[in-house]
Design an enzyme around this catalytic site. Sequence first.
Site, PDB file in Angstrom:
ATOM      1  N   TYR A 144      42.283  34.399  43.887  1.00  0.00           N
ATOM      2  CA  TYR A 144      41.390  35.156  44.757  1.00  0.00           C
ATOM      3  C   TYR A 144      40.952  36.421  44.031  1.00  0.00           C
ATOM      4  O   TYR A 144      41.789  37.145  43.497  1.00  0.00           O
ATOM      5  CB  TYR A 144      42.112  35.522  46.062  1.00  0.00           C
ATOM      6  CG  TYR A 144      41.251  36.276  47.053  1.00  0.00           C
ATOM      7  CD1 TYR A 144      40.193  35.642  47.705  1.00  0.00           C
ATOM      8  CD2 TYR A 144      41.493  37.614  47.337  1.00  0.00           C
ATOM      9  CE1 TYR A 144      39.394  36.336  48.610  1.00  0.00           C
ATOM     10  CE2 TYR A 144      40.701  38.314  48.249  1.00  0.00           C
ATOM     11  CZ  TYR A 144      39.657  37.668  48.882  1.00  0.00           C
ATOM     12  OH  TYR A 144      38.875  38.350  49.783  1.00  0.00           O
ATOM     13  N   ASP A 239      42.395  40.029  36.462  1.00  0.00           N
ATOM     14  CA  ASP A 239      42.326  40.619  37.791  1.00  0.00           C
ATOM     15  C   ASP A 239      43.738  41.089  38.134  1.00  0.00           C
ATOM     16  O   ASP A 239      44.577  40.305  38.568  1.00  0.00           O
ATOM     17  CB  ASP A 239      41.810  39.593  38.800  1.00  0.00           C
ATOM     18  CG  ASP A 239      41.813  40.139  40.228  1.00  0.00           C
ATOM     19  OD1 ASP A 239      42.295  41.279  40.420  1.00  0.00           O
ATOM     20  OD2 ASP A 239      41.342  39.431  41.124  1.00  0.00           O
ATOM     21  N   LYS A 267      44.427  47.883  45.364  1.00  0.00           N
ATOM     22  CA  LYS A 267      45.741  47.980  46.003  1.00  0.00           C
ATOM     23  C   LYS A 267      46.553  49.202  45.546  1.00  0.00           C
ATOM     24  O   LYS A 267      46.186  50.310  45.927  1.00  0.00           O
ATOM     25  CB  LYS A 267      46.480  46.662  45.836  1.00  0.00           C
ATOM     26  CG  LYS A 267      45.636  45.536  46.488  1.00  0.00           C
ATOM     27  CD  LYS A 267      46.314  44.229  46.732  1.00  0.00           C
ATOM     28  CE  LYS A 267      45.472  43.381  47.666  1.00  0.00           C
ATOM     29  NZ  LYS A 267      44.890  42.188  47.104  1.00  0.00           N
TER      30      LYS A 267
HETATM   31  C1  LIG Z   1      43.385  41.709  47.186  1.00  0.00           C
HETATM   32  C2  LIG Z   1      42.810  41.138  45.972  1.00  0.00           C
HETATM   33  C3  LIG Z   1      41.452  41.289  45.645  1.00  0.00           C
HETATM   34  C4  LIG Z   1      40.467  41.909  46.589  1.00  0.00           C
HETATM   35  O1  LIG Z   1      40.706  43.252  46.843  1.00  0.00           O
HETATM   36  P1  LIG Z   1      40.063  43.924  48.164  1.00  0.00           P
HETATM   37  O2  LIG Z   1      40.454  45.357  48.038  1.00  0.00           O
HETATM   38  O3  LIG Z   1      40.678  43.213  49.328  1.00  0.00           O
HETATM   39  O4  LIG Z   1      38.598  43.721  48.094  1.00  0.00           O
HETATM   40  C5  LIG Z   1      41.014  40.837  44.423  1.00  0.00           C
HETATM   41  N1  LIG Z   1      41.871  40.247  43.560  1.00  0.00           N
HETATM   42  C6  LIG Z   1      43.165  40.072  43.845  1.00  0.00           C
HETATM   43  C7  LIG Z   1      44.057  39.439  42.830  1.00  0.00           C
HETATM   44  C8  LIG Z   1      43.674  40.489  45.060  1.00  0.00           C
HETATM   45  O5  LIG Z   1      44.962  40.261  45.342  1.00  0.00           O
END
Ligand SMILES: *Cc1c(COP(=O)(O)O)cnc(C)c1O
Length: 425
Positions: A144, A239, A267
Amino acid sequence: MIYKRSSALFAEAEKVIPGGVNSPVRAFKAVGGTPVFVKEAKGAYLYDEDGNQLIDYIASWGPMILGHAHKPVVDAVIDKAKKGTSFGMPTEIETKIAELAVSMVPNIDKIRFVNSGTEACMSAVRLARGYTNKDKIIKFAGCYHGHSDSFLIQAGSGAVTFGSPNSPGVTQGTAKDTLLAKYNDLANVEALIEANKNEIACIIIEPVAGNMGCIPPKAGFLEGLRQLCDANNILLVFDEVMTGFRLAKGGAQELLGIKADIVCFGKVIGGGLPVGAFAAKAEIMDHLAPLGPVYQAGTLSGNPLAMAAGLAMLEELNTGDVFSSLAKKTEYLHKGIAEVLERLKVTHTINRLGSMMSVHFSEGQVVDFETSAKGNNETFKTFFHGMLNQGVYLAPSAFESWFLNDALSYEDLDKTIAACEAVFS
Ligand SMILES: *Cc1c(COP(=O)(O)O)cnc(C)c1O
């Protein structure tokens, strides 16, 4: 436990907010029942609107790595708020947090702050395309990267929990540029590159997957991706929205010793305020506006409250040894739960790396999306509600990682293990 007020608040919310929530992962659709409305939180505990105390294993999906309402972070935000909350002009604190982040993370010279992980990943991919002059990207099934169009192709997290890994609203035109690979399967990536010679701008990956449960990379997998990228003029985008400042000061790059070309954050970097960021060597970052032609902007980017929270958080993480403390707690919890499930003959697999772990109710190794999806959701539902009734708050989906926070005591972990035993006895 009683959830009377939470249920009433949810009924009110549903009338004016789609599904009653502002992010689908908060809904209880996958586990049944209605979401718990939180009133406040402190340290390792959530306090809901009915007065229940819950041990928290979500940590706001990662950011609250030192526990809720951590004093240095809260104080920094309060102090800043009194001096004005947004200017749309540069401020010194943006440079301070940038300098600190660059000093903590390997292989980056410059960093640009945005407002969410989604924005960070979306902008990183645009930068990779602008830098390489190529259009296609490779992403992995079950990973994701936020809810931007290019990523909603076999996406993990809420997208798979709610049955829309390929979302309506994403055009064919966009979808065709996202090539889908299997996590932990290097041969599969190699074949995709071969079939799309000179067309791939970047490979974007969660270096430790956390949105299909926690799935660590197999030995050699990330090294192999690095080599494929080097050989084919492809950028490797890590990511690290979930793993950044969680697995180590320098995230997965540091922990696993792999160099990425662009790194995305979110995060933890915001200390609980809406912050994302992406970073790379100057040679790549200087392609961004206003220096270069790749456009990216944000009215509230680098917002003083968000930067104050993020800076206070990174300063805390840069001193002391939170990461090994967290890893020890996570190992303790893993072993405790595994012992209970084995003794009670509950079929399971537990994955763990650092302060991320996930309990899968299935046999055999969980190494990619396919094996993660094999988990028994009925058992998960029983587990989730059973734990909740004993005051342990887990993510309401079998596809999410658990996030430990350092405010958790060994007594909290013992209570969690005992709750698990009670559920399956
Ligand atoms: C949570 C998450 C996102 C998205 O971040 P948001 O602040 O919710 O837009 C992207 N990549 C990873 C790996 C994530 O866990």
